[in-house]
Design an enzyme around this catalytic site. Structure first.
Site, PDB file in Angstrom:
ATOM      1  N   LEU A  26       0.834  -1.195   0.000  1.00 51.92           N
ATOM      2  CA  LEU A  26       0.000   0.000   0.000  1.00 51.92           C
ATOM      3  C   LEU A  26       0.875   1.254   0.000  1.00 51.92           C
ATOM      4  CD1 LEU A  26      -2.615  -1.115   2.655  1.00 51.92           C
ATOM      5  CD2 LEU A  26      -2.988  -0.936   0.222  1.00 51.92           C
ATOM      6  N   LEU A  29      -8.033   5.094   6.722  1.00 50.75           N
ATOM      7  CA  LEU A  29      -7.751   3.718   6.351  1.00 50.75           C
ATOM      8  C   LEU A  29      -6.252   3.474   6.158  1.00 50.75           C
ATOM      9  CD1 LEU A  29      -8.953   0.948   5.577  1.00 50.75           C
ATOM     10  CD2 LEU A  29      -9.021   1.765   3.196  1.00 50.75           C
ATOM     11  N   ASP A  30      -5.717   2.499   6.899  1.00 51.67           N
ATOM     12  CA  ASP A  30      -4.317   2.061   6.786  1.00 51.67           C
ATOM     13  C   ASP A  30      -3.317   3.192   7.007  1.00 51.67           C
ATOM     14  OD1 ASP A  30      -5.097  -0.557   6.280  1.00 51.67           O
ATOM     15  OD2 ASP A  30      -5.201  -0.241   4.128  1.00 51.67           O
ATOM     16  N   GLU A  31      -3.682   4.197   7.796  1.00 47.97           N
ATOM     17  CA  GLU A  31      -2.765   5.301   8.054  1.00 47.97           C
ATOM     18  C   GLU A  31      -2.515   5.511   9.544  1.00 47.97           C
ATOM     19  OE1 GLU A  31      -3.897   8.880   6.075  1.00 47.97           O
ATOM     20  OE2 GLU A  31      -4.062   7.941   4.097  1.00 47.97           O
TER      21      GLU A  31
END
Length: 301
Positions: A213, A244-246
């Site tokens: 990612l 999201l995903d941070e």
């Protein structure tokens, strides 16, 4: 030594003595903090077993410290120690702290989907005594792993989660989790967690994902990585936030690959890294080795 004799011995290897506690301190750095902590603990007859500290700037920057100490009759002494810490660290130094009896393992719920490599790895490590946690339950949006999970003696709950409206599933998740867990692990749980759920669950959530990612988002990341000729595959464990995903990163790792590796090879090697990274993140969180500071972490591994 027989196998039946050996297993219980292995299961003790990551259990903290019943007389040890962890003390996490953070706040603005200033002269005398370490001495103040030692003074409070020494005043109660405690013995410091280990001490790690970090300051991002010794001149008024942010200060972080993890101390493990031992003390006979620990549980009975904790209220008095807390009172002294309130007076010294909070009252005089303006710091915040958490104090926890390490002999009481944190309770975790594991969320999973069809992919089982991270889930079963955590359960295997837990059974061998390598993760000092209590696995309260496994929750999945698919029933595929039910029998394997129950084989570990862990409660399994199948909560279907389909379509864009996940409110009913999340309501059931919250019902199951309320009062039963200290943190949640998403072991390749292939669903987006809503901001409302994050706020209402009220405990940290750790996620694992491949390190491609954001270059290889969506389905089939390893096939996309193969097409691009990547030379490294890896994984990242992080705390979940509304972005999201941070969220703050806990642990990462990579392994080298070559042009000769197929997409299936990349997926297999990536799964190995995911298992290792997630297990380390869970272990460190369970042992109070991770301190969150904004969108990053201090990890005393």
């Amino acid at each position: 030594m027989t196998l039946t004799q050996e297993a219980p011995a292995r299961a003790q290897q990551h259990k903290a003595p019943r007389t040890q506690a962890s003390l996490i301190v953070q706040g603005e750095d200033r002269t005398g903090i370490v001495a103040a902590v030692a003074s409070v603990l020494g005043g109660h007859g405690a013995n410091i077993v280990s001490l790690d500290q970090y300051s991002d700037n010794p001149h008024g920057g942010a200060f972080f410290q993890r101390t493990v100490f031992g003390l006979d009759n620990l549980q009975a002494a904790l209220p008095a120690i807390e009172k002294s810490l309130d007076e010294k660290l909070v009252g005089e130094y303006g710091l915040t702290y958490t104090l926890r009896d390490l002999s009481v393992p944190k309770r975790v719920a594991i969320f999973a989907s069809k992919s089982d490599h991270c889930l079963l790895d955590l359960l295997w490590r837990h059974r061998r005594g390598q993760l000092p946690v209590t696995v309260s339950m496994v929750i999945s949006n698919h029933p595929d792993t039910a029998e394997e999970v129950r084989g570990f003696g862990i409660p399994f709950f199948h909560v279907p989660c389909q379509g864009p409206d996940k409110s009913a599933a999340e309501a059931e998740h919250l019902r199951l989790l309320k009062g039963n867990v200290d943190f949640v692990v998403l072991a390749r749980y292939m669903q987006i967690i809503s901001g409302d759920f994050i706020e209402q669950v009220g405990v940290p959530i750790i996620n694992i994902h491949h390190s491609f990612l954001p270059a290889f988002i969506g389905a089939g990341p390893y096939a996309k990585a193969k097409e691009r000729g990547v030379k490294l595959v890896g994984a990242t464990a992080h705390y979940v936030t509304e972005n999201l995903d941070e969220g703050p990163i806990v642990e990462q790792d990579v392994v080298r690959v070559t042009h000769a590796d197929t997409a299936a090879d990349l997926m297999r090697r990536g799964a190995d890294v995911e298992r290792a990274v997630l297990s380390r993140a869970v272990l460190w969180h369970a042992e109070d080795r991770v301190i969150r500071n904004g969108n990053h972490t201090i990890v005393f591994a």
